[in-house]
Write a protein that holds these residues in place. Structure first.
Motif, short mmCIF file in Angstrom:
data_model
loop_
_atom_site.label_atom_id
_atom_site.label_comp_id
_atom_site.label_asym_id
_atom_site.label_seq_id
_atom_site.Cartn_x
_atom_site.Cartn_y
_atom_site.Cartn_z
N GLY A 166 -14.18 16.94 -6.11
CA GLY A 166 -12.93 17.77 -6.05
C GLY A 166 -13.67 18.06 -4.24
O GLY A 166 -12.64 17.91 -3.45
N GLY A 167 -14.67 18.17 -4.39
CA GLY A 167 -15.34 18.75 -3.11
C GLY A 167 -15.94 17.44 -1.57
O GLY A 167 -15.16 17.50 -1.48
N ALA A 168 -15.78 15.97 -2.87
CA ALA A 168 -15.50 14.86 -1.72
C ALA A 168 -14.54 14.56 -1.86
O ALA A 168 -13.98 13.77 0.04
CB ALA A 168 -16.86 14.11 -3.30
N ALA A 169 -13.88 14.27 -2.39
CA ALA A 169 -12.20 14.35 -1.87
C ALA A 169 -11.33 14.82 -0.78
O ALA A 169 -10.87 15.36 0.36
CB ALA A 169 -11.35 14.42 -3.11
N LEU A 170 -11.97 16.56 -0.74
CA LEU A 170 -11.51 17.76 0.68
C LEU A 170 -12.15 17.22 1.33
O LEU A 170 -11.69 17.35 2.62
CB LEU A 170 -11.84 19.18 0.31
N GLY A 171 -14.22 17.15 1.14
CA GLY A 171 -14.58 16.82 2.76
C GLY A 171 -14.39 15.50 3.44
O GLY A 171 -13.86 15.81 4.78
N GLY A 172 -13.65 14.01 2.52
CA GLY A 172 -12.82 12.97 2.83
C GLY A 172 -11.64 13.47 3.45
O GLY A 172 -11.75 12.75 4.92
N LEU A 173 -11.35 14.01 3.43
CA LEU A 173 -10.04 14.48 3.43
C LEU A 173 -9.90 15.05 5.41
O LEU A 173 -9.35 15.16 6.26
CB LEU A 173 -8.86 15.19 2.77
N ALA A 174 -11.16 16.65 5.07
CA ALA A 174 -11.15 16.60 6.20
C ALA A 174 -11.36 15.84 7.84
O ALA A 174 -11.62 15.69 8.50
CB ALA A 174 -12.35 18.28 6.28
N GLY A 175 -13.03 15.13 7.06
CA GLY A 175 -12.84 13.56 7.45
C GLY A 175 -12.75 12.47 8.63
O GLY A 175 -12.24 12.44 9.40
#
Length: 225
Positions: free
Chosen positions: A75-84
């Motif tokens: 989940g953190g990777a998905a949110l971080g990827g979206l932000a990036g």
């Protein structure tokens, strides 16, 4: 323990921010040195998403604590990827699209200018060709007129050597009478007696024998008289 957990969360948040920031810089949004490397001078596509996903995964791992919580990490990777992607990749793609549009517009302007130059050169060549054709036409007209004038002058000179009126014949008869070659009437008629007198005079003077009274022959008789 709570303090350590808080520090880990702060560290993870900082990693997430750094990852997203690096992704943005790598794609040119930071305006720094990394923006000049890779994809079109703006970094490789997807760098912001990848960096944000790494930071988000690290943050999810911290929130999971000592437990290996795969869902938190993903989940953190998905949110971080979206932000990036939003902060890094999207602006980079927009800049690339804008620069491609500018390049296309510049190429279109160059092509239009080339066409204008070609059309201008073609018009100049066409005008030069038309001028040459017109000059040639005028020269041909002048030459034809000159030949006509010369022919008219030649005809006039030829006509001046022949009798043009009964008055010329009468003048010739008077002169021939005075010279002793003609004994007929002064009537202006170019009959056999007049022609015989003319031939006699021409023979005596060594002239071409034509038997015709002409202005030049009249002048000759005046000089002899």
């Amino acid at each position: 323990m709570a303090t350590l957990f808080s520090r880990n969360r702060a560290t993870a948040a900082a990693l997430l921010a750094v990852g997203v920031g690096l992704g943005a810089c790598a794609n040119g949004s930071g305006g720094g040195g990394l923006g000049n490397v890779g994809y079109g001078g703006l970094g490789s596509p997807g760098v912001g998403t990848a960096a944000g996903a790494l930071g988000g995964a690290a943050l999810g791992r911290v929130f999971a604590g000592q437990h290996n919580n795969t869902a938190a990490i993903l989940g953190g990777a998905a949110l971080g990827g979206l932000a990036g992607n939003v902060l890094g990749d999207k602006p980079s793609e927009q800049r690339r699209a804008q620069e491609q549009q500018q390049a296309s517009a510049a190429a279109a302007d160059a092509e239009q200018q080339r066409r204008l130059d070609y059309d201008k050169q073609s018009q100049l060549q066409q005008a030069q060709t038309q001028k040459q054709i017109e000059d040639q036409r005028l020269f041909e007209e002048w030459k034809a007129q000159r030949q006509a004038n010369l022919a008219g002058q030649a005809n006039a000179e030829t006509a001046s050597t022949t009798a043009t009126s009964p008055g010329d014949v009468m003048q010739g008869q008077r002169l021939l009478t005075a010279l002793g070659y003609y004994k007929g009437p002064i009537d202006g008629k170019d009959g056999p007696a007049t022609q015989s007198a003319v031939r006699q005079f021409q023979t005596a003077q060594g002239l071409p024998i034509t038997g015709e009274v002409t202005p030049s022959l009249i002048n000759k008789m005046r000089t002899v008289l």
